[in-house]
Design a protein around this motif. Sequence first.
Motif, mmCIF file in Angstrom:
data_model
loop_
_atom_site.group_PDB
_atom_site.id
_atom_site.type_symbol
_atom_site.label_atom_id
_atom_site.label_comp_id
_atom_site.label_asym_id
_atom_site.label_seq_id
_atom_site.Cartn_x
_atom_site.Cartn_y
_atom_site.Cartn_z
ATOM 1 N N ARG A 66 0.915 -1.110 -0.030
ATOM 2 C CA ARG A 66 -0.139 -0.102 -0.011
ATOM 3 C C ARG A 66 1.108 1.183 0.033
ATOM 4 N NH1 ARG A 66 -2.908 0.913 -2.266
ATOM 5 N NH2 ARG A 66 -3.996 2.467 -0.999
ATOM 6 N N SER A 100 1.551 2.596 -3.350
ATOM 7 C CA SER A 100 0.221 2.490 -4.257
ATOM 8 C C SER A 100 -0.187 1.204 -4.969
ATOM 9 C CB SER A 100 0.214 3.848 -5.058
ATOM 10 O OG SER A 100 0.555 4.885 -4.339
ATOM 11 N N THR A 112 -2.059 -2.951 -4.416
ATOM 12 C CA THR A 112 -2.769 -3.633 -3.573
ATOM 13 C C THR A 112 -2.341 -5.179 -3.855
ATOM 14 O OG1 THR A 112 -4.605 -2.019 -3.787
ATOM 15 C CG2 THR A 112 -5.214 -4.174 -3.058
ATOM 16 N N GLY A 163 -3.128 0.337 -7.159
ATOM 17 C CA GLY A 163 -4.202 0.745 -6.092
ATOM 18 C C GLY A 163 -4.298 2.163 -6.018
ATOM 19 N N SER A 164 -5.011 2.535 -5.371
ATOM 20 C CA SER A 164 -5.239 4.080 -4.864
ATOM 21 C C SER A 164 -4.114 4.566 -4.114
ATOM 22 C CB SER A 164 -6.277 4.375 -4.214
ATOM 23 O OG SER A 164 -6.503 3.673 -2.969
ATOM 24 N N ASP A 165 -3.645 5.962 -4.060
ATOM 25 C CA ASP A 165 -2.788 6.177 -3.011
ATOM 26 C C ASP A 165 -3.032 5.813 -1.567
ATOM 27 O OD1 ASP A 165 -1.433 7.590 -5.185
ATOM 28 O OD2 ASP A 165 -2.650 9.466 -4.859
ATOM 29 N N SER A 196 -3.652 5.828 2.314
ATOM 30 C CA SER A 196 -4.360 6.608 3.291
ATOM 31 C C SER A 196 -3.183 7.191 4.410
ATOM 32 C CB SER A 196 -5.556 6.273 3.772
ATOM 33 O OG SER A 196 -4.971 4.966 4.852
ATOM 34 N N GLU A 238 -2.801 4.157 6.447
ATOM 35 C CA GLU A 238 -1.708 3.026 5.909
ATOM 36 C C GLU A 238 -0.433 3.393 5.740
ATOM 37 O OE1 GLU A 238 -5.217 1.001 2.565
ATOM 38 O OE2 GLU A 238 -4.079 3.132 2.092
#
Length: 315
Positions: free
Chosen positions: A72, A75, A77, A100-102, A104, A107
Amino acid sequence: MDVVDARIERILKAAGDAPSVLNTQPWQVAVRGSTVTLRADRSRQLRHNDPQGREMLISCGAFLFNARVAARRESLTAVVTVLPDPDDALLVAELVLEPGSDPSDDELELSVAIEHRVTSRVPFEDRPLPADILVAIQRAAYAEGASLRTIQPADGSRAEVIALIRRAEAVAAEDMAARDEEAAWTTTWAGRDDGIPEKFLGRAPSNDDAPVRRFHASRGREPFERNSTLAVLTTPGDSPREWIAAGQALEHALLVAATHFVQASFATTVLENPTTRHDLRQALSLSAFPQMLMRLGTSPRPEHTPRRTLDATTT
């Protein structure tokens, strides 16, 4: 092995910072493109004290959780399949790393904690953990399918639990095979990249009611705290799948603890002896299965135990 992407190198290096029984680091990985295959390394299993490989798989589960967290940070998954081949008992998991997304803020904080988590075998502050920190640690374990049962200083079962720790250690002290196996992983030399160096073992507790493991190779004695928080990590079942889940839950809990500057040390001997493991369940009236017993508290942060290189763990 294939040429490894720099991001995957960073993920695997972070994964390798996971805790493992006696720092055996019993894992091997293979990388093919964006797929990481995690295997248990039977040559690093404690054959006498861990004949079923329970602690070996808990260690691999901790590695697996670190890999998920480190992915994570990049970025990515990790799509994880645990025990993908019923005919291959050493194949722990396959991870497919997908965009994946940036990450949080939470994370990122957890990924940074990988660098700060360390096992501390020195005396802790002589007080239980604050309730809010303990709840956060318990939630982390629960998120991975495990539970964390606390054993606080006022808990009536605490004295019985500590007596079981001492009893298991006394039995192990009379078992030459157990002593030889421990010695093999606590006798280190310059340049050795596994095991627990003598300087990291800490001194043995001078008080019998100290909630801390005694190593045969410990040099000297000193008084330990009596009022730190003890906790037992449990899973509903007791199969290899639950052992891997226990490792992931353990590491998730330890990383959350590290974000609060809380360290842990482990009393594994009591769970390596089938009799004292059973008696621990009875003492705590557990319907679930105990997978790890630890003390939690704050202390000066020690150095990390040595780690194998990426080349040594990757095929």
